[in-house]
Design an enzyme around this catalytic site. Structure first.
Site, PDB file in Angstrom:
ATOM      1  N   GLU A   1      -6.117  -7.140  -2.115  1.00  0.00           N
ATOM      2  CA  GLU A   1      -6.772  -7.114  -0.807  1.00  0.00           C
ATOM      3  C   GLU A   1      -8.226  -6.688  -0.967  1.00  0.00           C
ATOM      4  O   GLU A   1      -8.512  -5.682  -1.618  1.00  0.00           O
ATOM      5  CB  GLU A   1      -6.104  -6.124   0.160  1.00  0.00           C
ATOM      6  CG  GLU A   1      -4.723  -6.494   0.612  1.00  0.00           C
ATOM      7  CD  GLU A   1      -4.219  -5.539   1.697  1.00  0.00           C
ATOM      8  OE1 GLU A   1      -5.055  -4.937   2.399  1.00  0.00           O
ATOM      9  OE2 GLU A   1      -2.998  -5.403   1.833  1.00  0.00           O
TER      10      GLU A   1
ATOM     11  N   GLU B   1       0.833  -1.215   0.000  1.00  0.00           N
ATOM     12  CA  GLU B   1       0.000   0.000   0.000  1.00  0.00           C
ATOM     13  C   GLU B   1       0.865   1.262   0.000  1.00  0.00           C
ATOM     14  O   GLU B   1       0.852   2.065   0.925  1.00  0.00           O
ATOM     15  CB  GLU B   1      -0.967  -0.006   1.187  1.00  0.00           C
ATOM     16  CG  GLU B   1      -2.000  -1.111   1.082  1.00  0.00           C
ATOM     17  CD  GLU B   1      -3.131  -1.011   2.091  1.00  0.00           C
ATOM     18  OE1 GLU B   1      -4.231  -1.504   1.795  1.00  0.00           O
ATOM     19  OE2 GLU B   1      -2.911  -0.443   3.187  1.00  0.00           O
TER      20      GLU B   1
END
Length: 410
Positions: free
Chosen positions: A274, A166
């Protein structure tokens, strides 16, 4: 419009010719549940003796697993360890071997931190904090190469390698802290990413490299970020996205982002590395509510999983779908400090939830999936204790275990 159609046609031909669709989950904490003796059951209550073999079987139909990797998680705080920060190379190596032995694809997610790396924190490992920019790039190369070498020597060679977790705002702060709309530190980020990529190309030349961001709900920022990567000459293969509907807006917004990525980066696959959805209670604040679409019940979670899989199948550039932390299972013994209730096993019973069985619909050739019939389930209106367990409506002032943020970060 004609150019857009030609680009999409070329992309569809490329995907159909070579890209395998994957569906699976990030199951990084499974060894801790197994060590604690937590029992897993199928939806009908049949004991599951080996979770990896079970999800790889025809009933669940998964063909991929993602595993996170921290540098020195022994340096994490007690709270972070209670949230699931344990995964160094010695922790994940036996699990990676099991994944490969089951015939599944393996994605290794390098956090380049001793604890969680995400939009709120990209903290340098304790042992790396005094390094210069050049030394830090060299360390990223050495650490990545050593980790991948350990995996390959153990016959657990990754099929996909994620360089950073991320990293919309960069990594290894403050050295490579970036913003998609500003020029600061992009050359430093490029040096670090290319150092990791170089190690991957040398040690695992068949593996594909993923650059993972978490701004799927903001199309322009996501597109501009990957344009920055192109401008810096960063070596990678696949765009990786996090998508949680309670943070990243409606599925229609994700669809818009995927369309733009297909048009602007026709040579890039996209993986949803995710996603997850609540089955017992929704967060109380600080998120984009989707409760009107999918209630926080097992049936609502299933409906979300089906809707997501069906939507992703409409985008030929999308080749993978991973559920985050499906192995959460508080039955008998709680491994983590608080339940978050968006895994694919019920914390209260240890039984698999319906959503576990519908994600494989992403692998189907047909467009769309028949929606689940959502029946009434009042658990999403219950009140919950600090540990995430349901309590009576007469219990005085139960405390929410979240406060508009992720309780268990990735």
């Amino acid at each position: 419009m004609k150019r857009h159609i030609l680009i999409l046609s070329a992309l569809m031909a490329t995907m159909s010719a070579g890209a395998q669709r994957l569906v699976g989950g990030d199951m990084s904490l499974l060894p801790s549940y197994e060590a604690a003796g937590v029992a897993y059951f199928s939806q009908d209550g049949t004991p599951v003796s080996d979770v990896i073999d079970y999800v790889a079987g025809s009933e669940v139909g998964w063909n991929a697993v993602r595993l996170r990797l921290f540098v020195n998680p022994e340096n994490a705080t007690a709270q972070q360890k209670g949230e699931g920060v344990w995964q160094d190379i010695s922790y994940i190596l036996p699990l990676a071997q099991r994944v490969k032995a089951a015939g599944m694809k393996l994605l290794i997610d390098f956090h380049y931190s001793d604890s969680w790396a995400d939009p709120a924190q990209q903290t340098k490992p304790k042992a790396w904090q005094s390094l210069s920019d050049d030394e830090l790039a060299a360390k990223v190369y050495d650490y990545t190469a050593a980790s991948l070498r350990s995996l390959t020597e153990a016959e657990a060679t990754p099929d996909y390698v994620q360089i950073g977790n991320e990293i919309s705002f960069g990594m290894l702060w403050p050295t490579a802290k970036v913003d998609a709309w500003h020029d600061t530190n992009w050359s430093q980020l490029a040096d670090l990413l290319n150092s990791g990529a170089k190690a991957c190309r040398e040690i695992c030349p068949q593996a594909k490299i993923i650059i993972h961001t978490e701004q799927a709900g903001d199309t322009e920022t996501t597109v501009n970020y990957y344009k920055r990567l192109a401008a810096e000459g960063i070596d990678y293969d696949i765009i990786g996205l996090s998508y949680y509907p309670f943070w990243h807006k409606a599925l229609s917004q994700l669809s818009t982002t995927l369309d733009r990525l297909a048009a602007d980066f026709p040579d890039r696959e996209v993986q949803i590395v995710e996603t997850a959805y609540y089955y017992q209670w929704p967060p109380s604040s600080g998120y984009d509510s989707q409760s009107a679409t999918w209630p926080a019940t097992p049936e609502g979670q299933q409906q979300y999983a089906e809707a997501l899989a069906g939507q992703l199948k409409k985008h030929s550039n999308v080749t993978a779908l991973y559920w985050w932390f499906p192995e959460e299972n508080g039955h008998q013994n709680s491994v983590i400090s608080n339940w978050i209730n968006r895994g694919l096993w019920d914390n209260n019973t240890g039984k698999a939830l319906p959503a576990l069985y519908v994600l494989k619909g992403f692998l189907d050739d047909a467009d769309g999936i028949t929606p689940a019939t959502v029946t009434k389930d009042n658990r999403h209106t219950d009140r919950y204790s600090l540990s995430g367990q349901a309590v009576s409506s007469t219990t005085p002032t139960p405390i929410s275990i979240i406060d508009g943020r992720k309780v268990l970060k990735k």
